[in-house]
Design a protein around this motif. Structure first.
Motif, PDB file in Angstrom:
ATOM      1  N   GLY A   1      -4.332   1.170  -1.131  1.00 38.12           N
ATOM      2  CA  GLY A   1      -4.105  -0.119  -2.121  1.00 38.12           C
ATOM      3  C   GLY A   1      -4.357  -1.639  -1.236  1.00 38.12           C
ATOM      4  O   GLY A   1      -5.560  -1.899  -0.104  1.00 38.12           O
ATOM      5  N   THR A   2      -4.077  -3.145  -0.639  1.00 38.83           N
ATOM      6  CA  THR A   2      -4.020  -4.082  -0.043  1.00 38.83           C
ATOM      7  C   THR A   2      -4.894  -3.436   1.463  1.00 38.83           C
ATOM      8  O   THR A   2      -6.018  -3.303   1.994  1.00 38.83           O
ATOM      9  CB  THR A   2      -3.466  -4.939  -0.107  1.00 38.83           C
TER      10      THR A   2
ATOM     11  N   MET B   1       1.087  -0.909   0.330  1.00 40.24           N
ATOM     12  CA  MET B   1      -0.200   0.120   0.363  1.00 40.24           C
ATOM     13  C   MET B   1       0.365   1.236  -0.280  1.00 40.24           C
ATOM     14  O   MET B   1       1.723   0.983   0.227  1.00 40.24           O
ATOM     15  CB  MET B   1      -0.513  -0.300   1.431  1.00 40.24           C
TER      16      MET B   1
END
Length: 242
Positions: free
Chosen positions: A208-209, A180
């Motif tokens: 992000g993740t 991320m």
């Protein structure tokens, strides 16, 4: 039209007109409040305090004087961990030695937290009234450390009442699998010269993740204070004040 009917008509028209004005004024207030809520970093005035005396920043220092003072503060604390203290924005009373916000890590919900930040190689740009540095801001997610790269950062003094610290988006990973980018912003609204504390509103986000963001009020607690130039009126750093 008789007098009574004319009077009733006049009163009705006046009430409608006043109603429109009140509605317009309320819409203006609502719009302003909505804008303030949408910008958690909005600061109207920075207060600088020494002992029991507090002054608005623009009554205490010039922009140039503030730049010099901040340069010395960051240089003195280069490489040291500057603590985060979650605080009340009115009393500035410390509530916790970290700041946190909700993060959705893939399918795992949890808290992302930070306890402090360190700065390196501060360089002053006098023309733009900025201090450019690199920064390390350790993060955790559900109490597990993230691996984050060093971030490019900047303290900008746009005016004596507009001082902001920015960490540009930088890469972080959690447990190797979570990738991320993280970003941090901080708007100064308070400087305590005796304790070396800088108060202000923060905003942090990851994308992000891990996905999440948060905001609030914190104190930057510098471990080594500097001998701040005494402030008074006329302005410190101003030649031949009028």
């Amino acid at each position: 039209m008789n007098t009574r009917a004319f009077f009733i008509s006049l009163v009705t028209t006046s009430l409608i007109f006043i109603s429109h004005i009140s509605s317009a004024e309320q819409q203006s207030v609502d719009k302003k409040q909505s804008k303030q809520k949408s910008d958690p970093l909005k600061v109207e005035q920075i207060n600088i305090c020494s002992g029991e005396q507090c002054l608005p920043a623009d009554k205490a220092y010039t922009t140039e004087a503030l730049l010099t003072q901040f340069q010395q503060l960051f240089k003195t604390n280069e490489g040291a961990q500057i603590g985060f203290c979650k605080a009340d924005n009115k009393t500035r009373e410390c509530k916790a030695k970290k700041v946190c916000h909700f993060v959705m890590g893939g399918i795992i919900p949890g808290s992302g937290c930070a306890k402090g930040i360190s700065f390196h190689a501060p360089e002053v740009n006098s023309q733009t009234a900025e201090i450019n540095m690199t920064a390390d801001m350790p993060l955790t997610f559900i109490k597990t450390p993230l691996a984050c790269t060093t971030a490019e950062s900047r303290l900008s003094i746009r005016s004596a009442n507009d001082i902001r610290l920015e960490l540009k988006p930088h890469f972080c990973s959690w447990m190797v699998v979570g990738a991320m980018t993280a970003k941090f912003s901080f708007a100064v609204d308070f400087i305590n010269l005796e304790r070396g504390e800088i108060g202000g509103y923060w905003k942090h986000s990851v994308k992000g993740t891990g996905l999440g963001s948060g905001s609030g009020y914190l104190l930057l607690q510098f471990p080594t204070n500097i001998a701040w130039q005494a402030f008074h009126t006329p302005l410190v750093g101003q030649a031949n004040p009028q």
